[in-house]
Design a protein around this motif. Sequence first.
Motif, mmCIF file in Angstrom:
data_model
loop_
_atom_site.group_PDB
_atom_site.id
_atom_site.type_symbol
_atom_site.label_atom_id
_atom_site.label_comp_id
_atom_site.label_asym_id
_atom_site.label_seq_id
_atom_site.Cartn_x
_atom_site.Cartn_y
_atom_site.Cartn_z
ATOM 1 N N VAL A 75 56.047 32.049 20.875
ATOM 2 C CA VAL A 75 55.365 31.018 20.076
ATOM 3 C C VAL A 75 53.917 31.476 19.933
ATOM 4 O O VAL A 75 53.478 32.348 20.674
ATOM 5 N N PRO A 76 53.162 30.915 18.967
ATOM 6 C CA PRO A 76 51.767 31.353 18.812
ATOM 7 C C PRO A 76 51.006 31.178 20.127
ATOM 8 O O PRO A 76 51.110 30.145 20.784
ATOM 9 N N PHE A 77 50.260 32.225 20.504
ATOM 10 C CA PHE A 77 49.628 32.182 21.827
ATOM 11 C C PHE A 77 48.318 32.952 21.846
ATOM 12 O O PHE A 77 48.030 33.752 20.954
ATOM 13 N N ILE A 78 47.558 32.678 22.906
ATOM 14 C CA ILE A 78 46.291 33.356 23.151
ATOM 15 C C ILE A 78 46.366 33.969 24.541
ATOM 16 O O ILE A 78 46.904 33.339 25.458
ATOM 17 N N ILE A 79 45.855 35.176 24.679
ATOM 18 C CA ILE A 79 45.815 35.780 26.017
ATOM 19 C C ILE A 79 44.481 35.443 26.668
ATOM 20 O O ILE A 79 43.421 35.696 26.088
ATOM 21 N N LEU A 80 44.553 34.857 27.828
ATOM 22 C CA LEU A 80 43.361 34.675 28.649
ATOM 23 C C LEU A 80 43.327 35.870 29.603
ATOM 24 O O LEU A 80 44.126 35.957 30.539
ATOM 25 N N ASP A 81 42.448 36.803 29.300
ATOM 26 C CA ASP A 81 42.440 38.077 30.013
ATOM 27 C C ASP A 81 41.407 38.022 31.132
ATOM 28 O O ASP A 81 40.225 37.777 30.879
ATOM 29 N N MET A 82 41.854 38.244 32.351
ATOM 30 C CA MET A 82 40.963 38.081 33.507
ATOM 31 C C MET A 82 40.379 39.406 33.993
ATOM 32 O O MET A 82 39.725 39.442 35.033
ATOM 33 N N PHE A 83 40.604 40.502 33.236
ATOM 34 C CA PHE A 83 40.158 41.794 33.775
ATOM 35 C C PHE A 83 38.654 41.875 34.066
ATOM 36 O O PHE A 83 38.244 42.573 34.989
ATOM 37 N N PRO A 84 37.787 41.128 33.298
ATOM 38 C CA PRO A 84 36.366 41.211 33.670
ATOM 39 C C PRO A 84 36.048 40.537 35.016
ATOM 40 O O PRO A 84 34.991 40.791 35.586
ATOM 41 N N PHE A 85 36.946 39.673 35.472
ATOM 42 C CA PHE A 85 36.752 39.015 36.774
ATOM 43 C C PHE A 85 37.302 39.939 37.855
ATOM 44 O O PHE A 85 38.406 39.754 38.328
ATOM 45 N N ASP A 86 36.524 40.932 38.252
ATOM 46 C CA ASP A 86 37.123 41.954 39.131
ATOM 47 C C ASP A 86 36.274 42.270 40.366
ATOM 48 O O ASP A 86 36.379 43.342 40.923
ATOM 49 N N SER A 87 35.461 41.318 40.800
ATOM 50 C CA SER A 87 34.637 41.644 41.970
ATOM 51 C C SER A 87 35.421 41.453 43.271
ATOM 52 O O SER A 87 36.379 40.682 43.338
ATOM 53 N N VAL A 88 35.025 42.219 44.273
ATOM 54 C CA VAL A 88 35.599 42.104 45.617
ATOM 55 C C VAL A 88 34.420 42.023 46.576
ATOM 56 O O VAL A 88 33.619 42.954 46.639
ATOM 57 N N LEU A 89 34.271 40.896 47.270
ATOM 58 C CA LEU A 89 33.152 40.744 48.211
ATOM 59 C C LEU A 89 33.704 40.700 49.624
ATOM 60 O O LEU A 89 34.365 39.731 50.019
ATOM 61 N N VAL A 90 33.456 41.764 50.368
ATOM 62 C CA VAL A 90 33.994 41.855 51.727
ATOM 63 C C VAL A 90 32.970 41.282 52.706
ATOM 64 O O VAL A 90 31.797 41.643 52.675
ATOM 65 N N ASP A 91 33.427 40.365 53.553
ATOM 66 C CA ASP A 91 32.588 39.799 54.620
ATOM 67 C C ASP A 91 33.167 40.325 55.933
ATOM 68 O O ASP A 91 34.056 39.716 56.529
ATOM 69 N N ILE A 92 32.659 41.485 56.345
ATOM 70 C CA ILE A 92 33.334 42.174 57.436
ATOM 71 C C ILE A 92 33.157 41.434 58.759
ATOM 72 O O ILE A 92 34.053 41.443 59.609
ATOM 73 N N ALA A 93 32.013 40.733 58.923
ATOM 74 C CA ALA A 93 31.812 39.987 60.177
ATOM 75 C C ALA A 93 32.880 38.910 60.346
ATOM 76 O O ALA A 93 33.396 38.683 61.441
ATOM 77 N N ASN A 94 33.228 38.259 59.243
ATOM 78 C CA ASN A 94 34.265 37.226 59.291
ATOM 79 C C ASN A 94 35.669 37.789 59.056
ATOM 80 O O ASN A 94 36.642 37.035 59.054
ATOM 81 N N GLN A 95 35.760 39.082 58.785
ATOM 82 C CA GLN A 95 37.046 39.720 58.485
ATOM 83 C C GLN A 95 37.771 39.035 57.328
ATOM 84 O O GLN A 95 38.984 38.778 57.380
ATOM 85 N N THR A 96 37.004 38.719 56.299
ATOM 86 C CA THR A 96 37.583 38.106 55.097
ATOM 87 C C THR A 96 37.020 38.808 53.864
ATOM 88 O O THR A 96 36.089 39.615 53.970
ATOM 89 N N ALA A 97 37.570 38.477 52.711
ATOM 90 C CA ALA A 97 37.005 38.954 51.448
ATOM 91 C C ALA A 97 37.352 37.946 50.362
ATOM 92 O O ALA A 97 38.402 37.302 50.417
ATOM 93 N N TRP A 98 36.446 37.796 49.382
ATOM 94 C CA TRP A 98 36.764 37.057 48.156
ATOM 95 C C TRP A 98 37.152 38.099 47.106
ATOM 96 O O TRP A 98 36.374 39.015 46.820
ATOM 97 N N VAL A 99 38.339 37.944 46.557
ATOM 98 C CA VAL A 99 38.863 38.911 45.596
ATOM 99 C C VAL A 99 39.107 38.189 44.286
ATOM 100 O O VAL A 99 39.902 37.250 44.235
ATOM 101 N N GLN A 100 38.435 38.590 43.217
ATOM 102 C CA GLN A 100 38.698 37.936 41.935
ATOM 103 C C GLN A 100 40.033 38.417 41.370
ATOM 104 O O GLN A 100 40.489 39.526 41.677
ATOM 105 N N SER A 101 40.632 37.581 40.520
ATOM 106 C CA SER A 101 42.021 37.856 40.135
ATOM 107 C C SER A 101 42.180 39.125 39.299
ATOM 108 O O SER A 101 43.234 39.746 39.322
ATOM 109 N N GLY A 102 41.120 39.559 38.597
ATOM 110 C CA GLY A 102 41.229 40.783 37.805
ATOM 111 C C GLY A 102 41.019 42.053 38.614
ATOM 112 O O GLY A 102 41.180 43.153 38.076
#
Length: 535
Positions: free
Chosen positions: A126-153
């Motif tokens: 059906v008629p559609f639009i692509i919502l492209d997330m590739f520009p959302f591509d940052s990865v922020l590693v918080d090594i002290a907390n052993q976590t990271a925020w990863v964007q979907s792209g």
Amino acid sequence: MAPFLILISTLLITFLVLQAASSSYNTSSSSSLQQFLHCLANHHSSSGLKNTIYTANNNSFLTILHTLTYNHRFSAPTAPKPLAIVAARNESHVQGTILCAKEHGIQIRIRSGGHDCEGLSYVSDVPFIILDMFPFDSVLVDIANQTAWVQSGATLGALYYKIAKHTNLHAFPAGVCPNVGAGGHFSGGGYGNLMRKHGLSVDNIVDAKLVDVNGRIHDRKSMGEDLFWAIRGGGGASFGVILSWKIRLVPVTPRVTVFRVKRDIEKGATDVVYKWQMISAKLHEDVFIRAMFDVVNRTNNSNKTTVEVTFIGMFLGQTEGLMSLLNQSFPELGLVQSDCNEMPWINSTLYWYNYPTGTPIQTLVNAPKGPEQYYFKTMSDYVKKPIPKESLESIWDVMIKIERVRMEWNPYGGKMHEIPASETPFPHRSGNLFMIEYLTSWGEYGVNAVYLNISRFFYEYMAPYVSHAPREAFLNYRDVNIGANYPSNETRVVTAQSYGRKYFGGNLERLVYVKSKVDPDNFFRYEQSIPPLLR
Ligand SMILES: Cc1cc2nc3c(=O)[nH]c(=O)nc-3n(C[C@H](O)[C@H](O)[C@H](O)COP(=O)(O)OP(=O)(O)OC[C@H]3O[C@@H](n4cnc5c(N)ncnc54)[C@H](O)[C@@H]3O)c2cc1C
Ligand SMILES: *[C@@H]1O[C@H](CO)[C@@H](O)[C@H](O)[C@H]1NC(C)=O
Ligand SMILES: *[C@@H]1O[C@H](CO)[C@@H](O)[C@H](O)[C@H]1NC(C)=O
Ligand SMILES: *[C@@H]1O[C@H](CO)[C@@H](O)[C@H](O)[C@H]1NC(C)=O
Ligand SMILES: *[C@@H]1O[C@H](CO)[C@@H](O)[C@H](O)[C@H]1NC(C)=O
Ligand SMILES: *[C@@H]1O[C@H](CO)[C@@H](O)[C@H](O)[C@H]1NC(C)=O
Ligand SMILES: *[C@@H]1O[C@H](CO)[C@@H](O)[C@H](O)[C@H]1NC(C)=O
Ligand SMILES: *[C@@H]1O[C@H](CO)[C@@H](O)[C@H](O)[C@H]1NC(C)=O
Ligand SMILES: *[C@@H]1O[C@H](CO)[C@@H](O)[C@H](O)[C@H]1NC(C)=O
Ligand SMILES: *[C@@H]1O[C@H](CO)[C@@H](O)[C@H](O)[C@H]1NC(C)=O
Ligand SMILES: *[C@@H]1O[C@H](CO)[C@@H](O)[C@H](O)[C@H]1NC(C)=O
Ligand SMILES: *[C@@H]1O[C@H](CO)[C@@H](O)[C@H](O)[C@H]1NC(C)=O
């Protein structure tokens, strides 16, 4: 009794899976595109729309459309094209796309890494639009907390690389292919060679940011535990647009041991495979051994067509530890010290993807895409009891006859068996020996039907050896034919009850319950989405 259980009887929503339509749309859809663009420009773009909107008028439209196309079955000139691509560079672009598409009755397809096996992130009928997330591509590693925020792209390779920039003592359990996107991969489960020790990607996600159908941005706290549960394995695109994930990194030894050995079926490999079925899900959880099956032509004087068995392994420790473990429990493999390679975990990700030794780890960030003409069909199965030796031999015979199917067998057990089936939407936990991935690929245009038939034929052939009622399947190896009648039927009706049961087992009801709460009008939909409550 949880409220979602009451909904079982209302699951009769059906979806019509139509044949791909033509690539051009009528005036009504072109005017709804104008209205959509107008809406986006006027109301929802406080941060501007520079480098954001591509329509068929932009020179780079097709380039943007196909940079992230991995399965060229869906890039044919006749494949349906989107009215527009919104390459989101700001959260407000995501919010605006959802609100304006909803207002003007246009479907959206959400794309992160573009690896959907059936192209559902960038093709629709059906008629559609692509919502492209590739520009959302940052990865922020918080090594002290052993976590990271990863964007979907962000891709898996970029995630692995950024972790390794901080430490060689941490990793993240996810897939082997570096170009896969975090958006689709995590929301569909996400497995790789750390799964027996640490579970799936979804077992290591602690928070997420998502835009809902009303354009509101949520984190775990404001979306609530039901929705946070649903997007960890239920497929994100039924529920909203995931902006980013907060992940928990897992510890690894400074060096891991990897190996890749080939065995011939003419020289007893069938016995090794048989033993592998008995042992691979029971081995210590530090060991992961995948078995791969390829049809090859021998190049020596026999020129014989045969099945080549490759065992690729990873051990979270050093060679001696692996040798003593396998000497005791899997001597049939015949692994010797010189087969083993010790390296930091980050190097092992390149090894597993078959890069030659010495490949710089930066390669993970922008891994080469592979052949331009690459068409494939993927399917999956779960095996709960060992396949008898005679049957293995028959399977090899059929593979040799049809030539185009390869398989990868991935052992379960360890952590996978400890996590309850309802912990996340991904239900395939204890009771499984291994998962089969089938892959049929080809390089010629215009012969899809031939190879799709071959792949379906082999899938039917394997039925006696795999799970049944339901015949379980892995969402990330999406197959639009599961749950459908076969031979292919142009007007076949596929119900969520059939594909949903195969992907989610007893978790389907809770997914429908969540959907009914967060998107009752079914804006976020696609061929295999979760249906809302029938009213
Ligand atoms: C070469 C190859 C190797 C693979 N290896 C593995 C593996 O090792 N392990 C494994 O588990 N799987 C593997 N897969 C399967 C892969 O994980 C899935 O195809 C996954 O969905 C791809 O995610 P993506 O973001 O790249 O794909 P996309 O095509 O962008 O998206 C896939 C699905 O997720 C939805 N989606 C994407 N982004 C978002 C978002 N931000 N919010 C909401 N919904 C979203 C899409 O609409 C679509 O339904 C592999 C696939 C390929 C083609
Ligand atoms: C044009 O497309 C719209 C949107 O899909 C559809 O509702 C309508 O029936 C189509 N009109 C014609 C004449 O095909
Ligand atoms: C998005 O745009 C808003 C408004 O201009 C701005 O405040 C915000 O920082 C932008 N966000 C990102 C992620 O660029
Ligand atoms: C696409 O074309 C339009 C009209 O020429 C232009 O305004 C817009 O900036 C172009 N988009 C991109 C991403 O270049
Ligand atoms: C962990 O994260 C919290 C919240 O993001 C932050 O306040 C804290 O400083 C971090 N802890 C460490 C040890 O860095
Ligand atoms: C093996 O060789 C035959 C004859 O050349 C060819 O048709 C076939 O495609 C080859 N198979 C494989 C798996 O390479
Ligand atoms: C050809 O090579 C394969 C694999 O190395 C081996 O098993 C087979 O015995 C060889 N055949 C002949 C005739 O040499
Ligand atoms: C094996 O294949 C090669 C390449 O096609 C061919 O040159 C050779 O003659 C073949 N050998 C036999 C024994 O058939
Ligand atoms: C494992 O067996 C091999 C071959 O028999 C032998 O060389 C090696 O020393 C053994 N290793 C251990 C740790 O027992
Ligand atoms: C691992 O990769 C790094 C960076 O590319 C390289 O310098 C190093 O030699 C590699 N180590 C091994 C054991 O392969
Ligand atoms: C489908 O594939 C099977 C197995 O190779 C073959 O027997 C059958 O003739 C094929 N059917 C079509 C329609 O190509
Ligand atoms: C196609 O599927 C529909 C719905 O399941 C069924 O009614 C119809 O008989 C099927 N047609 C053929 C030719 O099998």
